[in-house]
Write a protein that holds these residues in place. Structure first.
Motif, PDB file in Angstrom:
ATOM      1  N   ARG A  92      -8.603  -9.886   0.861  1.00  0.00           N
ATOM      2  CA  ARG A  92      -7.463  -9.147   0.335  1.00  0.00           C
ATOM      3  C   ARG A  92      -7.953  -7.741   0.041  1.00  0.00           C
ATOM      4  O   ARG A  92      -8.799  -7.542  -0.827  1.00  0.00           O
ATOM      5  N   GLY A 135     -15.971  -2.160   3.204  1.00  0.00           N
ATOM      6  CA  GLY A 135     -14.651  -2.554   3.721  1.00  0.00           C
ATOM      7  C   GLY A 135     -13.575  -2.540   2.651  1.00  0.00           C
ATOM      8  O   GLY A 135     -12.389  -2.418   2.936  1.00  0.00           O
ATOM      9  N   ASN A 170      -5.870  -3.395  11.484  1.00  0.00           N
ATOM     10  CA  ASN A 170      -4.595  -3.129  12.169  1.00  0.00           C
ATOM     11  C   ASN A 170      -4.780  -2.041  13.229  1.00  0.00           C
ATOM     12  O   ASN A 170      -4.795  -2.313  14.403  1.00  0.00           O
ATOM     13  N   ILE A 173      -2.803   4.554  11.568  1.00  0.00           N
ATOM     14  CA  ILE A 173      -2.205   5.673  12.313  1.00  0.00           C
ATOM     15  C   ILE A 173      -1.517   6.661  11.372  1.00  0.00           C
ATOM     16  O   ILE A 173      -1.031   6.299  10.309  1.00  0.00           O
ATOM     17  N   LEU A 218      -6.724  -8.065  13.068  1.00  0.00           N
ATOM     18  CA  LEU A 218      -5.866  -8.748  12.093  1.00  0.00           C
ATOM     19  C   LEU A 218      -6.651  -9.739  11.212  1.00  0.00           C
ATOM     20  O   LEU A 218      -6.131 -10.781  10.819  1.00  0.00           O
ATOM     21  N   TYR A 465       3.921  -3.018  15.351  1.00  0.00           N
ATOM     22  CA  TYR A 465       2.701  -2.592  14.670  1.00  0.00           C
ATOM     23  C   TYR A 465       2.711  -3.280  13.306  1.00  0.00           C
ATOM     24  O   TYR A 465       3.770  -3.444  12.716  1.00  0.00           O
ATOM     25  N   GLN A 504      -1.630 -14.331   8.622  1.00  0.00           N
ATOM     26  CA  GLN A 504      -1.146 -13.705   9.870  1.00  0.00           C
ATOM     27  C   GLN A 504      -0.411 -14.736  10.730  1.00  0.00           C
ATOM     28  O   GLN A 504       0.321 -14.374  11.650  1.00  0.00           O
TER      29      GLN A 504
END
Ligand SMILES: Cc1cc2nc3c(=O)[nH]c(=O)nc-3n(C[C@H](O)[C@H](O)[C@H](O)COP(=O)(O)OP(=O)(O)OC[C@H]3O[C@@H](n4cnc5c(N)ncnc54)[C@H](O)[C@@H]3O)c2cc1C
Length: 508
Positions: A92, A135, A170, A173, A218, A465, A504
């Protein structure tokens, strides 16, 4: 339509609860070094049962794991993998998914923020021109650390309170991606803990299957515990512009022209937004009161208007002035409807957070306000479908919300990565960033389904997306047969028991 949606939602929740019943017995067998970092109290687990979207309310995880180091995550995953009843595990990040992607009903949610005991795990190398970031780190902290050395990553998200691992799972962007590619195109190296509990450092040269698989993967192949991200010198300031259009053709022609220009002559950031019928420009940190009045006069009775958002980074004001003058001469916005701000680079990149802060400070006066829901739909739309999309969708929406629309260049994406985009050289990001309530979110969700249905019927091959599917068939279709087969192979290799990121709903 509405009944179908309610049933779907129930099915989702019931499925999650069923999973919880099967897996919770493992808790009794956890070895002490892992147990000491697990919290199964309902206060802790309830916090990990929903996300920013607020529309998916799954069963609580059986426990929340607070790792101090990447080794702790590896120990947890080795235990989960070897357990008699293997249990699901989800990293998470900042929980900013909108469809339950980071949830682990009945399993373990890894509270990534605990890594390093709250210490910033960010090391900037000005000699190597990269930053090593945990991360779990937020992009705002990565930016601030890099700026202290006069450097910056080059590709961003609009909002910076997202984690490095979350966006790299992901794509990541924003308006810089047309030139520098998504954030996943700006990574040199990753440390990953796989679903078997192995710790692997991977790059384009070493364990490249894992490296490219994890980027846009993902969360299915491993937990990213460190990413090495490319840096470049940071500019001092930014000219930030909004140009208004009443015709979509004019807007997209100008956007596509701008994303074709080289760095020496073009903007450094290009986005755009749609203002629907009934929508007016409100107060924001960007416009003066006078600007708001004049834009709303332009909007008048028009069904839709658009604005192009551009930004030019600069160190020398006179060069910036000249570049902008040259660019504006070549664009086709409504004469006179160009608005600009001059801000620091940090203020520009942190603009969404600043805007949210401003809105929240207004909401503080309203004691009745409850947390809004965000049933978002984000699409990558091939350029060839834009006209039909406008006529069939944009012209007919009678709800209000924030809609982003801007083009990207496919040649800045690396197709070896798991992230999937349409098969055209230019494609558009269309983000329907709805804000809803518990009572009306279904109306927005129904519209999302209609939008997807329209694209299907009219042969517009959009890709979602931040995708949300619940059947293997839909996932296979999303990736396309080659990529799907490769992804499934990687899953069998790195997470053979399908423990990772069950929210997911791909392999579990
Ligand atoms: C206000 C807002 C603005 C946004 N703006 C943009 C934008 O401009 N551009 C854009 O691209 N996206 C944007 N997003 C979407 C965002 O990038 C994704 O929702 C992202 O997943 C959120 O990051 P997170 O850190 O909260 O991840 P989470 O929601 O916590 O996790 C997302 C997924 O990644 C997995 N995961 C999390 N951390 C790791 C890790 N370290 N290793 C492996 N897997 C991991 C999770 O298990 C889950 O499957 C925005 C979202 C919000 C809410």
């Amino acid at each position: 339509m509405a009944v179908g949606i309610v049933i779907n939602r129930l099915v989702l929740v019931v499925a999650y609860f069923a999973g919880a019943a099967v897996v919770s017995s493992w808790l009794d067998d956890v070895p002490p070094e892992i147990a000491s970092k697990l919290d199964s109290g309902s206060n802790a687990t309830a916090r990990f049962a929903t996300d920013y979207g607020g529309v998916t309310r799954a069963a609580n995880p059986a426990a929340v794991f607070h790792p101090s180091t990447a080794d702790d995550i590896a120990a947890l995953l080795r235990f989960a993998y070897c357990a008699e009843s293997p249990f699901p595990v989800a990293a998470r990040g900042n929980g900013h998914s909108v469809r339950g992607q980071a949830l682990a009903p009945g399993g373990v949610a890894i509270d990534m923020a605990a890594l390093g005991g709250g210490r910033r795990r960010i090391n900037v190398s000005s000699a190597g021109m990269y930053v090593d970031a945990g991360g779990e780190q937020l992009w705002i902290d990565v930016l601030e650390a890099a700026l202290r050395q006069g450097l910056s990553p080059q590709s961003w998200t609009d909002y910076l309170y997202l984690t490095v691992g979350g966006t790299l799972s992901n794509a990541g962007i924003s308006g810089q991606a047309f030139r520098h590619g998504p954030q996943i195109s700006n990574v040199y190296e990753l440390d990953v803990v796989t679903g078997k509990g192995e710790m692997i450092t991977c790059s384009s040269e070493s364990d490249r299957d894992l490296f490219y698989g994890v980027l846009g993967g993902l969360g299915q192949l491993g937990v990213i515990t460190r990413a090495r991200i490319a840096l470049r010198p940071a500019p001092a300031r930014v000219r930030w512009l909004r140009l208004f259009y009443t015709d979509l053709g004019d807007l997209t022609r100008d956007q596509e022209f701008l994303i074709s220009l080289p760095e020496t002559t073009g903007f450094d950031y290009v986005e755009g937004q749609v203002l629907l019928s009934h929508q007016r420009v409100g107060n924001s940190t960007f416009y003066s009161k006078q600007d708001v009045d004049s834009i709303n006069r332009l909007k008048g009775e028009l069904n839709i208007i658009y604005f192009l958002e551009g930004a030019l980074y600069y160190d020398s004001p006179s060069i910036a002035d000249q570049k902008i003058e040259d660019l504006l001469k070549q664009l086709n916005f409504v004469p006179g409807f160009v608005f600009s701000n001059d801000v620091t680079y940090l203020e520009f990149l942190n603009r969404v957070h600043n805007e949210i802060q401003k809105l929240n400070s207004r909401d503080d006066d309203d004691s009745s306000s409850t947390a809004p829901l965000h049933p978002w739909l984000n699409l990558f739309l091939p350029k060839s479908g834009v006209r039909d999309f406008e006529a069939g969708i944009l012209q007919n929406i009678n709800l209000t919300g924030l809609i982003l629309l801007y083009p990207l260049n496919k040649n800045r994406w690396n197709d070896i990565m798991t992230a999937t985009v349409p098969n055209e050289e230019v494609f558009y990001t269309v983000g329907f960033l709805w804000t809803a309530t518990v009572e009306d979110w279904g109306t927005f969700d129904a519209l999302n389904n209609e939008i997807l249905g329209f694209c299907d019927q009219h042969g517009i091959e959009v890709k979602q997306y931040l995708p949300h599917y619940t059947s293997k068939l839909d996932w296979a279709r999303h990736f396309g047969s080659d990529k799907w087969e490769k992804f499934a192979q990687l899953k069998r290799r790195y997470d053979p028991k399908a423990l990772l990121s069950p929210g997911q709903q791909i392999f579990n």
